[in-house]
Design a protein around this motif. Structure first.
Motif: not given
Length: 193
Positions: A42-43, A89-94, A96-99, A112-118
């Motif tokens: 998905m990412i 940058l937002a994708l990098n956050d996703l 990072r949290w998924l990793g 990860l849930e917060q990063a996806v919500s953001d």
């Protein structure tokens, strides 16, 4: 034709983001395990299709043509292009949290849930600006020749919702995500936790 393609590409992006949110809600509720390869896919889709194909076509064709016809949209286009530049940058956050979650780092599911919500909120605002502010200005100011050229440029992307895609790998990836995402969010079988 061009506007329909742009909206279809927006719907494809929205579908993937909604699936991400839905899958995380199910995982958090304990009703399924997270399918890491699916989530990475998905990412990758968000990175490969909108960021590498869709946004450059908007920047190079739609926005450029509109700037040539009117200055009424200049501030809006500047903001949308700024958002396009910030999206990686937002994708990098996703990522990072998924990793971190995949590595078992405590608190990563919440992160990860917060990063996806953001990311979803950022994307909804962006798409709303494009569809409710920019496209009406484009309809008002662009010529038929402009639209034909924009349609040709976007036509090179194809429509991932209906499977017409010059880049068969991205079309296949979109359909694979839908097929592997557990029901009722997608067509896949539900994995219990």
């Amino acid at each position: 034709m061009a506007i329909a393609t742009i909206r279809a590409e927006h719907r494809a992006l929205a579908a993937v983001i909604n699936n991400m949110k839905g899958v995380l809600a199910e995982v958090k509720a304990g009703r399924m395990r997270l399918d890491f390869p699916l989530f990475w896919s998905m990412i990758h889709y968000i990175d490969a299709f909108p960021d590498r194909l869709h946004h450059p076509k908007e920047d190079d064709w739609l926005f450029c043509r509109l700037r040539q016809r009117t200055h009424e949209a200049d501030a809006l286009i500047d903001e949308l292009q700024r958002q396009h530049r910030n999206e990686p940058l937002a994708l990098n956050d996703l990522r990072r949290w998924l990793g971190n979650l995949e590595a078992g780092v405590a608190g990563s599911l919440d992160g990860l849930e917060q990063a996806v919500s953001d990311y979803a909120e950022f994307t909804w605002k962006h798409l709303k600006s494009e569809e409710h502010e920019l496209l009406p200005l484009a309809e008002l100011h662009l010529t038929q020749t402009d639209w034909n050229e924009i349609a040709q440029a976007f036509g090179q992307n194809g429509d991932p919702l209906v499977g017409v895609d010059d880049d068969a790998a991205l079309g296949a990836l979109f359909h694979d995500i839908v097929r592997r995402t557990p029901a009722p969010l997608g067509l896949g079988s539900r994995q219990s936790s």
